[in-house]
Write a protein that holds these residues in place. Sequence first.
Motif: not given
Lengths: 44, 221
Positions: B171-180, B201-205
């Motif tokens: 989950g944290n890996v996905l959040i880190a990628f998404g935030a970038l 923005e779409f890929i990120g959220i």
Amino acid sequence: MTRSSRHYPAFYEKGIPVLLGFIVLLALALLVLAVLVVLGLFPS
Amino acid sequence: MFIYLPLLSFLVSLALAFFVLRRWTQRRRPHLLLWGLGALFYGIGSFTEFYYGVFGWQPLVFRLWYLCGAILVAAWLGQGTAYLLLKRKTAHVLMALLLAASVYAAWRVFAAPLDPTQMLADELSGHALPSSVRLLTPFFNLYGTVLLVGGAVYSAWIFWRKRVLLHRTIGNVLIAFGALMPAFGGAFSRAGIPYALYAGEFIGIVLIFLGFWRATHPSAA
């Protein structure tokens, strides 16, 4: 910190550090970009 | 077609806000409230992008977009991570600073003269604002990205070192990628690639949503 004797599945054992390293590199690239924007060397 | 990407981002960010704020009502942890507010800012930002793409220029919509979508979202999401990982007193001090800075940014954005002729065809861009206002944005985004991405990477690393809670590591890996992703979208957009910001923005959220979902659902591991 000592490592636990437990293990993740093989994909995650090796994949997680690689992914995290990649994320850190991307973040550093963004940091450089942000500095360039503030300095006016990249369009804001 | 690309003008509908922000609508999808809006829907995903609303879903994220719903799940995070529902969790906040159950647990009353401040990081959940901050993440929920951040997701709502994300939603406001993406909805205003969609509005502009469909209905065109509207000064209030533009100002809301710039304030919520360009300035506040990353910083408030990152402030949630500050409450999760830092000492409560430190997080309170940072919160006070962020609140003051956010009020100042809101005043600057809403008081600034606008020049819509600087806008791209059907894509919002900050060029309608004076550069003195746009200069605020990197500081907020730097603060938010360092905390959100740094916090997610740190958490994932700790879980990996201990070989525990695999679902939270993922989950944290996905959040880190998404935030970038939105930051990279913005950078590519500045470099002249059309709709790069909306795509980022779409890929990120989506990644942040999946990350939050994964981190909070151990049974799926």
